[in-house]
Write a protein that holds these residues in place. Structure first.
Motif, mmCIF file in Angstrom:
data_model
loop_
_atom_site.group_PDB
_atom_site.id
_atom_site.type_symbol
_atom_site.label_atom_id
_atom_site.label_comp_id
_atom_site.label_asym_id
_atom_site.label_seq_id
_atom_site.Cartn_x
_atom_site.Cartn_y
_atom_site.Cartn_z
ATOM 1 N N GLY A 77 -1.556 -0.570 19.498
ATOM 2 C CA GLY A 77 -3.052 -0.849 19.615
ATOM 3 C C GLY A 77 -4.015 0.052 19.041
ATOM 4 O O GLY A 77 -5.154 -0.079 19.164
ATOM 5 N N SER A 78 -3.695 0.775 17.918
ATOM 6 C CA SER A 78 -4.775 1.706 17.349
ATOM 7 C C SER A 78 -5.531 0.651 16.474
ATOM 8 O O SER A 78 -5.300 -0.663 16.223
ATOM 9 N N LYS A 79 -6.652 1.481 15.807
ATOM 10 C CA LYS A 79 -7.224 0.890 14.717
ATOM 11 C C LYS A 79 -6.308 0.536 13.590
ATOM 12 O O LYS A 79 -5.140 1.146 13.594
ATOM 13 N N SER A 80 -6.721 -0.349 12.612
ATOM 14 C CA SER A 80 -5.851 -0.867 11.432
ATOM 15 C C SER A 80 -5.499 0.188 10.620
ATOM 16 O O SER A 80 -6.861 0.904 10.284
ATOM 17 N N LEU A 81 -4.330 0.398 10.280
ATOM 18 C CA LEU A 81 -3.723 1.629 9.175
ATOM 19 C C LEU A 81 -3.350 1.188 8.112
ATOM 20 O O LEU A 81 -2.415 0.094 8.203
ATOM 21 N N PRO A 82 -3.513 1.440 6.861
ATOM 22 C CA PRO A 82 -2.629 0.889 5.771
ATOM 23 C C PRO A 82 -1.359 1.505 5.671
ATOM 24 O O PRO A 82 -1.137 2.666 5.654
ATOM 25 N N ALA A 90 2.359 -2.864 -2.233
ATOM 26 C CA ALA A 90 1.725 -3.788 -1.158
ATOM 27 C C ALA A 90 1.112 -3.039 -0.039
ATOM 28 O O ALA A 90 2.096 -2.436 0.590
ATOM 29 N N LEU A 91 -0.061 -3.074 0.303
ATOM 30 C CA LEU A 91 -0.731 -2.296 1.570
ATOM 31 C C LEU A 91 -1.139 -3.315 2.511
ATOM 32 O O LEU A 91 -1.645 -4.458 2.200
ATOM 33 N N LEU A 92 -0.402 -2.947 3.670
ATOM 34 C CA LEU A 92 -0.719 -4.242 4.849
ATOM 35 C C LEU A 92 -1.625 -3.311 5.818
ATOM 36 O O LEU A 92 -1.188 -2.235 6.034
ATOM 37 N N GLN A 93 -2.595 -3.943 6.596
ATOM 38 C CA GLN A 93 -3.120 -3.464 7.700
ATOM 39 C C GLN A 93 -2.172 -3.448 9.057
ATOM 40 O O GLN A 93 -2.010 -4.735 9.264
ATOM 41 N N VAL A 94 -2.046 -2.452 9.472
ATOM 42 C CA VAL A 94 -0.999 -2.538 10.727
ATOM 43 C C VAL A 94 -1.677 -1.682 11.801
ATOM 44 O O VAL A 94 -2.421 -0.555 11.591
ATOM 45 N N GLY A 126 -1.125 5.215 6.547
ATOM 46 C CA GLY A 126 -0.759 5.295 7.748
ATOM 47 C C GLY A 126 0.699 5.105 8.037
ATOM 48 O O GLY A 126 1.306 5.769 9.019
ATOM 49 N N GLY A 127 1.607 4.702 7.172
ATOM 50 C CA GLY A 127 3.099 4.716 7.161
ATOM 51 C C GLY A 127 3.545 3.773 6.144
ATOM 52 O O GLY A 127 2.925 3.398 5.259
ATOM 53 N N ILE A 128 4.976 3.502 6.264
ATOM 54 C CA ILE A 128 5.753 2.825 5.309
ATOM 55 C C ILE A 128 6.482 1.645 6.300
ATOM 56 O O ILE A 128 7.365 2.151 7.157
ATOM 57 N N LEU A 129 6.335 0.531 6.035
ATOM 58 C CA LEU A 129 7.280 -0.587 6.599
ATOM 59 C C LEU A 129 8.527 -0.758 5.744
ATOM 60 O O LEU A 129 8.473 -1.157 4.676
#
Length: 142
Positions: free
Chosen positions: A53-58, A45-49, A134-137
């Motif tokens: 305040g950056s641009k959205s990153l997956p 599952a990829l979420l836009q984060v 962009g990262g991992i939640l």
């Protein structure tokens, strides 16, 4: 009533009982609930984060991850400052990491502030997915 009819009634009652807790105990308002869109890619599952305040990153949603991670290659672009170093254990083994404190993550309807993130290279995820990550939640965001 025929035996088949009795079985049907029991099944309907069981379904009603299973569904009733969400109806009876559900909140009448949606306070504290956010619907966050995601994309399913390779069973991830990829979420836009947005980070600070950056641009959205997956970001990959990984409820088994003990920390939330930001891709180390993005830290300078995002203006994140390291506040310590350590070692993280991943599925691929141990990796060097840096800590980023006081970060804010935003998703539609949700903002999480004052977070400590682990900054590690995610190039292996990017290679496997064929796209930037962009990262991992991790689980602690819940």
């Amino acid at each position: 009533m025929s035996p088949c009819g009795g079985l049907f009634v029991r099944i309907v009652l069981l379904v009603c009982l299973l569904l009733s807790p969400s109806i009876c105990f559900g909140s009448s308002s949606n306070a504290g609930v956010a619907r966050i869109p995601f994309e399913l890619t390779n069973n991830l599952a990829l979420l836009q984060v947005r980070v600070n305040g950056s641009k959205s990153l997956p970001f990959i949603l990984d409820t088994g991850a003990s920390a939330t991670v930001v891709n180390q290659r993005l830290t300078e672009e995002l203006g994140l400052k390291f506040e310590g170093e350590g070692e993280a254990t991943t599925g691929g083994g141990a990796v060097e990491m840096s800590f980023v404190k006081g970060a804010t993550l935003s998703m539609p309807g949700v903002e999480l502030s004052g977070l400590t993130l682990a900054a590690i290279p995610l190039s292996s995820f990017e290679a496997g997915l064929g796209r930037p990550v962009g990262g991992i939640l991790g689980f602690h965001i819940f």
